[in-house]
Design an enzyme around this catalytic site. Structure first.
Site, short mmCIF file in Angstrom:
data_model
loop_
_atom_site.label_atom_id
_atom_site.label_comp_id
_atom_site.label_asym_id
_atom_site.label_seq_id
_atom_site.Cartn_x
_atom_site.Cartn_y
_atom_site.Cartn_z
CE LYS A 141 -12.50 5.07 -20.26
NZ LYS A 141 -12.34 5.21 -18.79
CE1 TYR B 270 -17.31 8.11 -17.57
CE2 TYR B 270 -16.12 8.40 -15.51
CZ TYR B 270 -16.89 7.62 -16.35
OH TYR B 270 -17.24 6.35 -15.96
NE ARG C 169 -3.14 -0.12 3.12
CZ ARG C 169 -3.02 0.54 4.29
NH1 ARG C 169 -3.09 1.86 4.30
NH2 ARG C 169 -2.84 -0.11 5.42
CG ASP D 24 -9.96 13.68 -17.85
OD1 ASP D 24 -9.25 13.05 -18.65
OD2 ASP D 24 -10.88 13.15 -17.19
#
Length: 394
Positions: free
Chosen positions: A219, A129, A75, A194
């Site tokens: 993507k 988005y 982590r 973005d």
């Protein structure tokens, strides 16, 4: 994690983008007698120096800087994921990058960093988005959002504004924003751009003044429809804060995903340029087609095309055969979807339409197939849809 960071990111690119895509994050491999990067799946790592390990953990807690020496715990960081982060930072020309389990986890971490400083107000430009829009509007993180157009950003800023958020080209209308001018309007407030649709192949927002560059790495960065991830490219100071949020909230990227993303980056320039050539050709044919009311294709280029049909868009979706009717984008195969029903359905209808997301709009993510095969499929789907929706003659 030192070996994964031998190619330290710099704001001054040393090599061409295509070269960085292939070699960044891998520069130490030959010295280790390796060709492909290893996948480190360990969740924890042994240490016989508990005092030293405690000191490294304390140092991380203070600044979020990556622990020096061997890894501590999954982590806190992972060597395979670190390779991808190094490479993406090189491509975006930023000091650092921090990877997350998804694009939404990455955006959430950014908002939490700013909120932790009491800066809960966000200025945002639609369209975004759909889930990013919802996260801001619903106030799920205690944030407050002011929606505005790019020209109104400066007037919308408040003392508690922690972030300005834009997407250019925008999802799904492909509207473009002058990022350099917008960054100037933001003053000292960080601009988050973005860059999922453009990728660093077509645009580097950090070079235009954006402090933060967000990707849904699911993507184009992954590029094959088989990995989910998000990443923020930024300066090292902000990266440290993001790592602390990632450690506390657990939105870590799996090492196998980090490996797949690093592999995806190596072909990113080739994929984006090839798909963009096909997309531009399809955009031109659609613009000349009487069955299509309007085509959206950005000046910057790219592999995304949006178009509004004269007939029923749902009929087009239902009649493609080569093209895959599915959410997401940026894969090697071509995808089509109806934003008003899927990716932006969560946005209130009036807000959606006000941002230019028409009920007749279709979003096409162009892949690597032959342009003639793709056009044949679109042509057939448009023809069958127009026949179905045409009024019967008396």
């Amino acid at each position: 994690m030192d070996s994964a960071r031998t190619a330290t990111a710099s704001r001054t690119p040393l090599r061409a983008l295509a070269t960085e895509a292939v070699h960044a994050g891998r520069d130490d491999l030959a010295r280790q007698g390796l060709h492909a990067p290893p996948i480190d799946l360990s969740t924890t790592y042994p240490s016989y120096d508990s005092r030293g390990e405690a000191a490294r953990i304390d140092a991380f807690a203070a600044t979020g800087a990556e622990p020096q020496g061997p890894p501590v715990y999954g982590r806190l960081g992972n060597p395979t994921v670190a390779r991808f982060e190094t490479a993406l930072a090189r491509l975006e020309n930023t000091e650092a990058a921090v990877a997350f389990a998804s694009g939404m986890a990455a955006l959430t971490a950014v908002l939490l960093v700013r909120a932790s400083l009491g800066l809960r107000h966000v200025v945002a430009v639609r369209p975004l988005y759909g889930c990013s829009d919802h996260l801001l509007t619903a106030g799920l993180l205690g944030t407050e959002v002011t929606w505005t157009d790019p020209a109104g950003v400066a007037d919308a800023l408040r003392p508690d504004t922690g972030l300005v958020l834009v997407e250019s080209p925008a999802n799904p209308t492909l509207a473009e924003i002058d990022l350099r001018a917008l960054a100037h309007s933001c003053g000292s407030v960080p601009l988050l751009a973005d860059n999922t649709f453009a990728t660093p192949v077509l645009q580097r927002p950090a070079e235009l003044g954006a402090r933060l560059v967000l990707h849904s790495a699911t993507k184009y960065l992954g590029g094959h429809g088989d990995v989910m991830a998000g990443v923020v490219a930024c300066d090292e100071e902000f990266a440290g804060q993001l790592r602390q949020v990632r450690f506390a909230t657990g939105g870590v990227l799996h090492p196998l995903a980090g490996y797949l993303l690093l592999r995806g980056l190596s072909t990113l320039p080739v994929r984006v340029r090839a798909a963009s050539t096909t997309a531009a050709e399809l955009a031109g044919r659609l613009a000349a087609d009487p069955r299509v009311a309007r085509v959206h294709y950005p000046r910057i280029g790219g592999a995304m095309v949006a178009f509004e049909v004269e007939g029923d868009p749902h009929q087009v979706i239902g009649r493609v055969r080569l093209i895959t009717p599915a959410v997401s984008l940026g894969s090697v195969d071509t995808l089509i979807q109806h934003p008003a029903s899927i990716s932006h359905r969560i946005v209130p209808a009036d807000d959606r339409r006000g941002a230019g997301v028409s009920d007749r709009l279709l979003r096409l993510s162009v892949g690597l197939e032959d342009v003639e095969d793709l056009w044949a499929d679109l042509d057939t789907a448009l023809q069958e849809a127009s026949v179905v929706t045409a009024p019967r003659s008396s």
